[in-house]
Design an enzyme around this catalytic site. Structure first.
Site, PDB file in Angstrom:
ATOM      1  N   HIS A  18      47.229  71.839  66.146  1.00 12.52           N
ATOM      2  CA  HIS A  18      47.305  70.462  66.659  1.00 12.52           C
ATOM      3  C   HIS A  18      47.606  69.566  65.472  1.00 12.52           C
ATOM      4  O   HIS A  18      46.800  69.498  64.530  1.00 12.52           O
ATOM      5  CB  HIS A  18      45.975  70.053  67.285  1.00 12.52           C
ATOM      6  CG  HIS A  18      45.548  70.954  68.410  1.00 12.52           C
ATOM      7  ND1 HIS A  18      45.769  70.654  69.730  1.00 12.52           N
ATOM      8  CD2 HIS A  18      44.936  72.166  68.397  1.00 12.52           C
ATOM      9  CE1 HIS A  18      45.298  71.637  70.492  1.00 12.52           C
ATOM     10  NE2 HIS A  18      44.786  72.564  69.709  1.00 12.52           N
ATOM     11  N   HIS A 196      45.434  76.177  76.689  1.00 19.03           N
ATOM     12  CA  HIS A 196      44.155  76.632  76.140  1.00 19.03           C
ATOM     13  C   HIS A 196      43.355  77.200  77.311  1.00 19.03           C
ATOM     14  O   HIS A 196      43.203  76.539  78.353  1.00 19.03           O
ATOM     15  CB  HIS A 196      43.375  75.454  75.554  1.00 19.03           C
ATOM     16  CG  HIS A 196      43.865  74.978  74.216  1.00 19.03           C
ATOM     17  ND1 HIS A 196      45.152  74.610  73.980  1.00 19.03           N
ATOM     18  CD2 HIS A 196      43.197  74.820  73.033  1.00 19.03           C
ATOM     19  CE1 HIS A 196      45.279  74.238  72.708  1.00 19.03           C
ATOM     20  NE2 HIS A 196      44.099  74.355  72.109  1.00 19.03           N
ATOM     21  N   GLU A 199      38.507  79.695  75.799  1.00 19.04           N
ATOM     22  CA  GLU A 199      37.938  79.301  74.495  1.00 19.04           C
ATOM     23  C   GLU A 199      36.424  79.150  74.706  1.00 19.04           C
ATOM     24  O   GLU A 199      35.645  79.991  74.248  1.00 19.04           O
ATOM     25  CB  GLU A 199      38.572  77.992  74.007  1.00 19.04           C
ATOM     26  CG  GLU A 199      38.022  77.486  72.671  1.00 19.04           C
ATOM     27  CD  GLU A 199      38.562  76.099  72.287  1.00 19.04           C
ATOM     28  OE1 GLU A 199      39.109  75.391  73.152  1.00 19.04           O
ATOM     29  OE2 GLU A 199      38.405  75.729  71.089  1.00 19.04           O
ATOM     30  N   ASP A 277      44.391  75.997  64.351  1.00 14.89           N
ATOM     31  CA  ASP A 277      43.910  75.056  65.367  1.00 14.89           C
ATOM     32  C   ASP A 277      43.855  73.619  64.822  1.00 14.89           C
ATOM     33  O   ASP A 277      44.807  72.859  65.015  1.00 14.89           O
ATOM     34  CB  ASP A 277      42.546  75.518  65.909  1.00 14.89           C
ATOM     35  CG  ASP A 277      42.234  75.006  67.302  1.00 14.89           C
ATOM     36  OD1 ASP A 277      43.101  74.347  67.893  1.00 14.89           O
ATOM     37  OD2 ASP A 277      41.117  75.275  67.801  1.00 14.89           O
ATOM     38  N   ASP A 278      42.759  73.256  64.161  1.00 16.83           N
ATOM     39  CA  ASP A 278      42.584  71.895  63.609  1.00 16.83           C
ATOM     40  C   ASP A 278      42.055  72.039  62.180  1.00 16.83           C
ATOM     41  O   ASP A 278      40.869  71.787  61.912  1.00 16.83           O
ATOM     42  CB  ASP A 278      41.577  71.115  64.459  1.00 16.83           C
ATOM     43  CG  ASP A 278      42.025  71.002  65.900  1.00 16.83           C
ATOM     44  OD1 ASP A 278      42.903  70.172  66.179  1.00 16.83           O
ATOM     45  OD2 ASP A 278      41.513  71.759  66.745  1.00 16.83           O
TER      46      ASP A 278
END
Ligand code: ADE
Ligand code: ZN
Length: 338
Positions: A18, A196, A199, A277-278
């Protein structure tokens, strides 16, 4: 070459990233300053100290707060360039990145402010450093179906710059059926779909994302392994899984990296990949994710190669680019594996 150097040097593709999650605390501070935005933190250390999450929602609250410093196309341009510089340093040759348009339009920015800044940086970096990319816009699943349709409408004039649609934010309470119609409309308009799923949510969410949203790739997908029939199905269809070990650790999806399901995924024949991811929030970019999970699970050279190769196989590159990238990866592995 030892396995640490091998991981650092091997060519990589990142498929789950992201761009708003690459906002490092120092950039958050400098953009807040540039745009005259008040932050609830006095220093970079205070920002880092706040990154102590107990769940996905806990993280999302800070993630949406953090992105408020992004105000102009220049901010998105600087953010994307900073991520791409990390990619270059870590031998990432191809990226497929998410952005969250609703996180910005809800704050009064235009759809184009984010899009123009991100795509200028992606285009320039492809020319200067040769890093190729695809852009995927995510619908925020805590918002309404109507809001998602408005976002799709805003994206239609920019189809040449947006490859796919994704689904992110709070998985709990917002399962795939809510977005069935907007995903159909997006696919009919020519966008590739990902989501997504699995998760924090169940294997049933993954099955619904496959059946109802007709996704081509599963983001995370940890819960697939909880269901033997689904595992066989995802393995047979070779639907890629974009796993994110440090994210799972920071968001308490796993208690410890030694319990991460990536080895089980490989053993079950799943097309698993490693991603960050982040990274600004979870403590590491793609190489750090590979290193952490290699260490925790004592992954072999073979397993690391399989994961690295899977990223190219699971990418949305066209067939020719994919064949070239896989051949380059295999040549690197053949020369450097002991
Ligand atoms: N948005 C940014 N990171 C996310 C994640 N890991 N899960 C769901 N939504 C997200
Ligand atoms: Zn994600």
């Amino acid at each position: 070459m030892d396995i640490t150097s091998f991981i650092a040097n091997m060519p990589k593709a990142e498929l789950h990233l992201h761009i708003e999650g690459t906002l490092e605390p120092d950039m958050m501070m400098s953009l807040a300053d540039r745009n005259k935005i008040a932050l609830p933190y006095a220093s970079v250390d205070e920002i880092r100290a706040a990154y102590n999450f107990t769940s996905l929602q806990d993280f999302l609250d800070l993630y949406y707060q953090g992105m408020a410093v992004l105000q102009t196309p220049f901010d998105f341009y600087d953010l994307t360039n900073a991520y791409l510089a990390r990619c270059f340093a870590q031998n990432v040759t191809h990226v497929e990145i998410f952005f969250d348009p609703q996180g910005h339009t809800a704050r009064g920015l235009t759809f184009e402010a984010a899009l123009d800044g991100i795509t200028s940086a992606l285009d320039e970096t492809e020319r200067s450093l040769g890093i190729t990319s695809k852009l995927i816009m995510c619908f925020l699943r805590h918002l309404s179906e109507e809001d998602a349709f408005e976002t799709l409408e805003a994206a239609l004039p920019h189809k040449d710059r947006i490859f796919g649609v994704g689904l992110d934010s709070s998985e709990k309470d917002h399962p795939p059926p809510k977005f069935m119609r907007v995903f159909k409309a997006a696919r009919d308009a020519g966008f590739t779909a990902v989501a997504h799923a699995g998760e924090e949510g169940s294997a049933a969410n993954v099955a619904d994302a496959i059946d109802l949203l007709e996704i081509s790739r599963i983001d995370h997908g940890n819960a697939v392994l909880n269901d033997a029939i689904l595992t066989d199905r995802v393995s047979a269809a070779q639907i890629p899984l974009t796993m994110c070990p440090l994210s799972n650790l920071k968001l308490c999806v796993v208690d410890d990296l030694s319990q991460h399901p990536v080895r089980l995924a490989l053993q079950a024949g799943l097309l698993a990949t490693i991603n960050s991811d982040d990274p600004a929030y979870f403590g590491g970019y793609i190489s750090e994710n590979f290193l952490a999970v290699q260490h925790a699970l004592n992954l072999s050279f073979e397993e690391i190669c399989q994961l690295g190769r899977n990223a190219y196989l699971g990418s949305f590159m066209d067939a020719g680019q994919k064949a070239t990238a896989v051949a380059a990866f295999d040549a690197f592995a053949a020369e450097n594996t002991p």
